[in-house]
Design a protein around this motif. Sequence first.
Motif, PDB file in Angstrom:
ATOM      1  N   GLY A 281      60.149  49.936  64.612  1.00 43.30           N
ATOM      2  CA  GLY A 281      61.123  50.799  63.976  1.00 43.30           C
ATOM      3  C   GLY A 281      61.849  51.638  65.018  1.00 43.30           C
ATOM      4  O   GLY A 281      61.338  51.892  66.109  1.00 43.30           O
ATOM      5  N   ARG A 282      63.030  52.071  64.688  1.00 47.35           N
ATOM      6  CA  ARG A 282      63.862  52.835  65.631  1.00 47.35           C
ATOM      7  C   ARG A 282      64.184  54.223  65.080  1.00 47.35           C
ATOM      8  O   ARG A 282      64.246  54.439  63.866  1.00 47.35           O
ATOM      9  N   VAL A 283      64.412  55.140  66.002  1.00 43.93           N
ATOM     10  CA  VAL A 283      64.946  56.447  65.653  1.00 43.93           C
ATOM     11  C   VAL A 283      66.466  56.342  65.684  1.00 43.93           C
ATOM     12  O   VAL A 283      67.050  55.890  66.675  1.00 43.93           O
ATOM     13  N   PHE A 284      67.102  56.738  64.600  1.00 47.85           N
ATOM     14  CA  PHE A 284      68.556  56.732  64.499  1.00 47.85           C
ATOM     15  C   PHE A 284      69.060  58.166  64.590  1.00 47.85           C
ATOM     16  O   PHE A 284      68.596  59.044  63.865  1.00 47.85           O
ATOM     17  N   ILE A 285      69.997  58.381  65.489  1.00 50.74           N
ATOM     18  CA  ILE A 285      70.716  59.655  65.557  1.00 50.74           C
ATOM     19  C   ILE A 285      72.167  59.304  65.260  1.00 50.74           C
ATOM     20  O   ILE A 285      72.988  59.106  66.139  1.00 50.74           O
ATOM     21  N   GLY A 286      72.461  59.165  63.977  1.00 51.28           N
ATOM     22  CA  GLY A 286      73.705  58.547  63.566  1.00 51.28           C
ATOM     23  C   GLY A 286      73.540  57.034  63.610  1.00 51.28           C
ATOM     24  O   GLY A 286      73.564  56.360  62.590  1.00 51.28           O
ATOM     25  N   PHE A 287      73.359  56.497  64.815  1.00 55.28           N
ATOM     26  CA  PHE A 287      73.105  55.071  65.003  1.00 55.28           C
ATOM     27  C   PHE A 287      71.843  54.887  65.827  1.00 55.28           C
ATOM     28  O   PHE A 287      71.267  55.838  66.352  1.00 55.28           O
ATOM     29  N   SER A 288      71.432  53.640  65.953  1.00 51.12           N
ATOM     30  CA  SER A 288      70.164  53.319  66.598  1.00 51.12           C
ATOM     31  C   SER A 288      70.133  53.792  68.048  1.00 51.12           C
ATOM     32  O   SER A 288      71.135  53.721  68.765  1.00 51.12           O
ATOM     33  N   THR A 289      68.967  54.262  68.479  1.00 53.19           N
ATOM     34  CA  THR A 289      68.754  54.672  69.867  1.00 53.19           C
ATOM     35  C   THR A 289      67.736  53.733  70.509  1.00 53.19           C
ATOM     36  O   THR A 289      67.220  52.810  69.885  1.00 53.19           O
ATOM     37  N   HIS A 290      67.430  53.970  71.775  1.00 52.51           N
ATOM     38  CA  HIS A 290      66.395  53.198  72.460  1.00 52.51           C
ATOM     39  C   HIS A 290      64.989  53.587  71.997  1.00 52.51           C
ATOM     40  O   HIS A 290      64.031  52.860  72.243  1.00 52.51           O
ATOM     41  N   GLN A 291      64.870  54.731  71.333  1.00 51.71           N
ATOM     42  CA  GLN A 291      63.562  55.260  70.991  1.00 51.71           C
ATOM     43  C   GLN A 291      62.977  54.553  69.767  1.00 51.71           C
ATOM     44  O   GLN A 291      63.613  54.484  68.711  1.00 51.71           O
ATOM     45  N   THR A 292      61.753  54.037  69.893  1.00 48.54           N
ATOM     46  CA  THR A 292      61.076  53.429  68.759  1.00 48.54           C
ATOM     47  C   THR A 292      60.202  54.461  68.059  1.00 48.54           C
ATOM     48  O   THR A 292      59.880  55.517  68.616  1.00 48.54           O
ATOM     49  N   THR A 293      59.800  54.134  66.822  1.00 51.77           N
ATOM     50  CA  THR A 293      58.981  55.045  66.029  1.00 51.77           C
ATOM     51  C   THR A 293      57.490  54.729  66.136  1.00 51.77           C
ATOM     52  O   THR A 293      56.662  55.536  65.725  1.00 51.77           O
ATOM     53  N   GLY A 294      57.147  53.538  66.634  1.00 56.80           N
ATOM     54  CA  GLY A 294      55.749  53.143  66.726  1.00 56.80           C
ATOM     55  C   GLY A 294      55.204  52.535  65.451  1.00 56.80           C
ATOM     56  O   GLY A 294      54.017  52.190  65.383  1.00 56.80           O
ATOM     57  N   CYS A 295      56.046  52.394  64.412  1.00 52.26           N
ATOM     58  CA  CYS A 295      55.625  51.762  63.168  1.00 52.26           C
ATOM     59  C   CYS A 295      56.779  50.906  62.660  1.00 52.26           C
ATOM     60  O   CYS A 295      57.808  50.774  63.330  1.00 52.26           O
ATOM     61  N   ALA A 296      56.629  50.319  61.479  1.00 47.55           N
ATOM     62  CA  ALA A 296      57.659  49.414  60.957  1.00 47.55           C
ATOM     63  C   ALA A 296      58.629  50.143  60.035  1.00 47.55           C
ATOM     64  O   ALA A 296      59.012  49.636  58.986  1.00 47.55           O
ATOM     65  N   LEU A 297      59.021  51.328  60.412  1.00 55.11           N
ATOM     66  CA  LEU A 297      60.020  52.094  59.676  1.00 55.11           C
ATOM     67  C   LEU A 297      61.104  52.568  60.634  1.00 55.11           C
ATOM     68  O   LEU A 297      60.813  53.045  61.734  1.00 55.11           O
ATOM     69  N   HIS A 298      62.352  52.424  60.194  1.00 57.28           N
ATOM     70  CA  HIS A 298      63.454  53.103  60.868  1.00 57.28           C
ATOM     71  C   HIS A 298      63.540  54.517  60.285  1.00 57.28           C
ATOM     72  O   HIS A 298      63.342  54.701  59.074  1.00 57.28           O
ATOM     73  N   ILE A 299      63.840  55.494  61.106  1.00 53.92           N
ATOM     74  CA  ILE A 299      64.059  56.847  60.603  1.00 53.92           C
ATOM     75  C   ILE A 299      65.382  57.378  61.129  1.00 53.92           C
ATOM     76  O   ILE A 299      65.781  57.082  62.257  1.00 53.92           O
ATOM     77  N   SER A 300      66.070  58.112  60.283  1.00 51.43           N
ATOM     78  CA  SER A 300      67.306  58.789  60.660  1.00 51.43           C
ATOM     79  C   SER A 300      67.115  60.276  60.434  1.00 51.43           C
ATOM     80  O   SER A 300      66.763  60.702  59.326  1.00 51.43           O
ATOM     81  N   ALA A 301      67.292  61.056  61.481  1.00 50.16           N
ATOM     82  CA  ALA A 301      67.059  62.494  61.384  1.00 50.16           C
ATOM     83  C   ALA A 301      67.957  63.217  62.389  1.00 50.16           C
ATOM     84  O   ALA A 301      68.307  62.647  63.430  1.00 50.16           O
ATOM     85  N   PRO A 302      68.350  64.459  62.109  1.00 47.38           N
ATOM     86  CA  PRO A 302      69.224  65.208  63.019  1.00 47.38           C
ATOM     87  C   PRO A 302      68.473  65.778  64.215  1.00 47.38           C
ATOM     88  O   PRO A 302      68.612  66.958  64.550  1.00 47.38           O
ATOM     89  N   VAL A 303      67.651  64.935  64.868  1.00 45.15           N
ATOM     90  CA  VAL A 303      67.078  65.359  66.142  1.00 45.15           C
ATOM     91  C   VAL A 303      68.206  65.451  67.160  1.00 45.15           C
ATOM     92  O   VAL A 303      69.209  64.744  67.059  1.00 45.15           O
ATOM     93  N   ILE A 304      68.036  66.296  68.135  1.00 45.58           N
ATOM     94  CA  ILE A 304      69.112  66.525  69.104  1.00 45.58           C
ATOM     95  C   ILE A 304      68.857  65.657  70.326  1.00 45.58           C
ATOM     96  O   ILE A 304      67.789  65.720  70.938  1.00 45.58           O
TER      97      ILE A 304
END
Length: 596
Positions: free
Chosen positions: A370-393
Amino acid sequence: MGPSHVASKRAKQRPSLSNVREGRGGSNVVFLQKCFQMGPAVAEHDELRERARAAGEQEQVRTNQRHLIDKILARYSAPFTVYRELAQNADDAEATALEILFYLDKSDGASGSRQIVHTVEVRNDGHPFQPQDWTRLCRIAEGNPDETKVGFFGVGFYSVFCLCEEPMVISGESSLVFGWNHDNLFTTRIPNDQFQRVTKFIFKLREPHPLPDVKELGGFLCSMLTFTRHLSNAKVSVGSGEILSLQKLIAPPDMVDSVPKWPFQLSSPHGLFTIQRAEKSVVQVRLTVHEGENWTQSTVFASQYTANLKSNPSKQLITQMQRVTKKKPPSECHVACLVASDESGFVGGQSEGLAAEILRGSFVPAENQGRVFIGFSTHQTTGCALHISAPVIPTVERESIDFVDPALRSWNQELLVCVGSLIRILYDDRMTKLDTLFHSEPTPTSNKHPEKSDQEPATPSGLFSQVRNLVTSAARLISSDLLSGLDETMDTDPSPLKSSECLAIAAMRAHTFGKSTPNPNVSILIKSGFFSGNKSTPLVITKIGVREGSACWLPYDGLESLLISTPVVRPRVLRGAEPFLHEIASHQGVVGLKQI
């Protein structure tokens, strides 16, 4: 006595760091006192600063705009960054459709099979540019002051200079052309003859290059639509011919049932965020792509959970964050999680071919990918099988999360833990519904599973009518996959899996946390929120239904068959979701599963 002899004598008298560590030359306190005596006092620093202000001549720090753009602003590590930034601008402008057009060099036949692009045009149907939009476009680093928007730094548009020298923008009543005068960048804005409802970005390439690979570009566009708030259609054309189209449809949301104050932890560790409400929707993405002489089409479904968080930053944190981002942190945050509806995500339509291959590799989150989305996908993975979108800076290139600045680190860490708590709420909600399905299903009497349906892909009018087939199709796919690896459990657990058990295995596997990359702390923070987000142990499915993990037993050598009414995990379920179940059993601070 010469100067060199005096310097040598002073050097012998001066304690060194190595002397202090080894106990020679006095204590640490004495050493530090001498260091302060040798350097100018703080008062001298202040005096020097005042003298400079009073008598010195000020000289403005100057920027070589050409070097700034070419060396920094137009250099990104991710492919298709230009289209990502323009898509983000389109979504912020509430556009529903984005089109990328490639214009080919007429003489590309001399290059063999390669198609050479000389101009790129990107269009969207969002709100036309307003005066403040034109102003920000011409000023580097003046990001959107709206705290609900993704942009922070005001430099994303300048990535277009990696493609061209003089980009053009046409929107509404005006057109704007960038141009260079030596190392200085200038803009010229002129009125349009007619009002332009479609916003266009036109780039005459600095150096013509081959047409991008359809698979790579299609994968990017599929990923791009994952969490867009408004964009739901994307298209790629070469000249006047369309080669790829994408459509995203979202079913009306259902409120998540299990968001009570107890036993769930609805606030982040230090109270910075509070979960207000959560919703669940079914998302459909349909991709049509030109492959050779034919068109292939595939459809994929996923479950999307969204939630509103209320933020309560201290005045000090607000001030510190404003210093970096130049805007206040949002008072309300929108976060979302996306998980495949089953192991492959495919329900009907073609599950093979180029279209399916693109969807499988880009839209559907794989295990531990899964990937961390900041608007769109980033290089950062979540470590599980879920994508997450959050206003992290993020950091300035928007590919990584900022854990360096103290204020941004506090915001990001608290937010990720809160996202983990939200994921726990959604997981328990999903498992609770599967318990109802479990008790409504008859026990299967055969190991034979029906083949997948060959029904046509869902059309927009038929999306919601076909959602009811999701569970059945998911169970067929998951059980077929699991049976191939469970031969050794046949003797002790001969009954085939129910649909609810198959879906429960998929849920447990999706919520198994591994190591995230490149920053391993991301999965650690999310995982901590997942386990601390509820005072009880995560739910698991047993042979008598879904139960709290601490009340369940793991199977052992067939002895579980003697326990008729005891909540024992079936061997087939253990084999299918073993890492998750063992994590519950061993997680520190959790009364976990017990061995028979």
